[in-house]
Design a protein around this motif. Structure first.
Motif, PDB file in Angstrom:
ATOM      1  N   TYR A 294       0.939  -1.312   0.056  1.00  0.00           N
ATOM      2  CA  TYR A 294       0.091  -0.035  -0.039  1.00  0.00           C
ATOM      3  C   TYR A 294       0.853   1.159  -0.020  1.00  0.00           C
ATOM      4  CZ  TYR A 294      -3.021  -3.540   1.932  1.00  0.00           C
ATOM      5  OH  TYR A 294      -3.607  -4.813   2.035  1.00  0.00           O
TER       6      TYR A 294
ATOM      7  N   ASP B 288      -9.515  -4.095   1.816  1.00  0.00           N
ATOM      8  CA  ASP B 288      -8.139  -4.224   2.412  1.00  0.00           C
ATOM      9  C   ASP B 288      -7.461  -2.984   2.687  1.00  0.00           C
ATOM     10  OD1 ASP B 288      -8.496  -7.163   2.058  1.00  0.00           O
ATOM     11  OD2 ASP B 288      -7.394  -7.258   0.396  1.00  0.00           O
TER      12      ASP B 288
ATOM     13  N   THR C 166      -6.580  -1.138   6.760  1.00  0.00           N
ATOM     14  CA  THR C 166      -5.369  -1.015   7.297  1.00  0.00           C
ATOM     15  C   THR C 166      -4.719   0.491   7.898  1.00  0.00           C
ATOM     16  OG1 THR C 166      -4.156  -0.283   5.211  1.00  0.00           O
ATOM     17  CG2 THR C 166      -4.345  -2.669   5.757  1.00  0.00           C
TER      18      THR C 166
ATOM     19  N   ARG D  28     -12.654  -1.060  10.918  1.00  0.00           N
ATOM     20  CA  ARG D  28     -12.910  -2.165   9.976  1.00  0.00           C
ATOM     21  C   ARG D  28     -14.233  -2.721   9.997  1.00  0.00           C
ATOM     22  NH1 ARG D  28      -7.475  -6.099  10.412  1.00  0.00           N
ATOM     23  NH2 ARG D  28      -5.985  -4.728   9.414  1.00  0.00           N
TER      24      ARG D  28
END
Length: 343
Positions: free
Chosen positions: A3, A118, A122, A128
C-alpha cells in the motif's frame, strides 16, 4: 500486500467535476491478491482528525470510466458528509497496473473491491467494522457480487446498476439473438487468433453490435469524435457524458476501447450468481428514465431483506453520473443509508 499513500494533495489535477478544496485528497496505490496495483484517490472528511475512527466507503464505476469522473464525485461528496472514501480505477484501466491494457475481468474487478476494503482497513483512522461499498453503472453488479462473499462489506449500494455479464450475453433489453451469440463466439475466436499470430491486443466493443448484414462490428474507439446524426438515444446519452461534459483521456469510454476479448470472461463467469445471500443492507438506486432501470429492478428482486429500491424521478442513466445539470443524485439518501448501517 503493498500500500502507498502520496502525502501530496491532488488539487488542480484532472478531475472533471468541481473540486472541493476543503477536502484533502491523496493518491494511493494498493495491491489486489492477483498482484495488480490498483490506483485510487483517498478522500478525507472535512476537519479530518487522524486520532478518530471513521466509517469508510469504497467506490468504483462506471464500467470504462476512471476515478476522476463519477466515482470521484461520489467519493468527494460523501467525504463532505463525514466518510473516509476511496475512488479507484479497475485493474488494467486508468492509472491501475496491467501490462495488457483495458482487459475486463469479472473476477479481477470484483477482487478490486475487496482489495480496496483491505486498503481502508489498514488505515488507523478507519473502523474495520464500518466499511461499505458503492458500485456505479457496470461496477454495481461487481460490487453486489463482491458483497455476496466479502462479509467485511457491511452495507452496499449501487447507482444505475448494469449487470455487465447479462448485458454482454443478452444485449440491451435482451435484444441479442442466439444466432448472434454464435457469431460472437466466432468473432472472439478470431480476435484471439489475431492476437497470438501478430503478438497484439486487438481493441473492440465489450457489448458487440451487429451491422445490417448481422455481422459483428469492429472498431478501435468506443465513440467517434462527433456524434452521427442518426445515433440512438442511449449512444447519444453516453457520448454527451464521456466525450463532451466529462471527457478524460484515461477513460476507456472517453478516448479508446476495451480489449476485444473482454466478453470472454463474462460469458464464462456470470456476475450476481449469489446476491440473494448478501446479509448486509442493500440500497439500489436508479433513474426513472434510465435505460438500465430493468437491470437494477431485476437485481433488487433477487436480493433478500434488508433492501431498498430508490427510483429518482425523471433521471436518465447518466444523470446519476454527475447530476445531469440538476440535483438528480440522491446524496442525502446515500448518506443516511450508510450512516444508519455503518453506525
Amino acid at each position: 500486500m503493498k500500500y502507498t499513500i502520496n502525502p501530496l494533495t491532488t488539487v488542480n489535477d484532472t478531475r472533471v467535476f468541481d473540486v472541493d478544496s476543503a477536502i484533502t485528497v491523496r493518491n494511493v496505490r494498493f495491491q489486489n491478491r492477483y498482484g495488480f496495483m490498483v490506483a485510487g484517490h483517498l478522500y478525507l472528511p472535512t476537519d479530518f482528525d487522524s486520532s478518530k475512527k471513521y466509517a469508510a466507503i469504497v467506490i468504483s464505476g462506471p464500467f470504462g470510466a476512471v476515478k476522476e469522473q463519477a466515482s470521484g464525485l461520489y467519493a468527494q461528496t460523501l467525504a463532505e458528509r463525514g466518510f473516509v472514501t476511496v475512488a479507484f480505477d479497475q485493474s488494467t484501466t486508468g492509472e491501475s497496473s496491467g501490462d495488457i491494457r483495458n482487459v475486463a475481468s469479472p473476477d479481477i474487478f470484483v477482487e478490486d473491491f475487496s482489495a480496496a476494503v483491505d486498503f481502508l482497513g489498514t488505515q488507523s483512522y478507519v473502523d474495520r467494522e464500518k466499511i461499505g461499498a458503492i458500485g456505479i453503472c457496470g461496477l454495481g453488479s461487481h460490487a453486489l457480487t463482491a458483497a455476496s462473499i466479502d462479509v467485511r462489506i457491511k452495507a452496499v449500494a449501487t447507482s444505475v446498476m448494469y449487470d455487465m455479464a447479462e448485458s454482454m450475453w443478452s444485449g440491451l433489453n435482451n435484444s441479442k439473438t442466439e444466432a448472434q451469440r454464435e457469431l460472437e463466439k466466432q468473432y472472439l475466436a478470431q480476435m484471439r487468433w489475431e492476437d497470438v499470430d501478430n503478438d497484439t491486443h486487438v481493441g473492440g466493443y465489450h457489448e458487440l453490435p451487429f451491422d445490417e448484414n448481422n455481422q459483428p462490428v469492429r472498431a478501435n474507439k468506443l465513440f467517434p469524435d462527433e456524434l452521427p446524426a442518426d445515433a440512438d438515444l442511449v449512444t447519444t446519452e453516453f457520448f454527451n457524458y464521456y466525450v463532451k461534459r466529462a471527457f478524460h483521456p484515461r477513460a476507456i469510454n472517453s478516448a479508446t476501447i476495451w480489449d476485444a476479448t473482454s466478453p470472454w470472461g463474462y460469458y464464462n463467469f456470470p456476475l450476481q450468481q449469489r446476491i440473494e445471500k448478501i446479509t448486509a443492507p442493500k440500497l439500489i438506486v436508479t433513474g426513472e428514465k434510465a435505460h438500465s432501470r430493468y437491470m437494477a429492478e431485476a437485481a433488487y428482486k433477487h436480493l433478500s431483506d434488508p433492501k431498498e429500491l430508490v427510483l429518482v424521478p425523471n433521471a436518465t442513466h447518466t444523470d446519476l453520473y454527475d447530476g445531469g445539470g440538476h440535483d438528480y443524485i440522491p446524496f442525502d439518501k446515500f448518506e443516511s443509508f450508510f450512516k444508519e448501517n455503518l453506525k
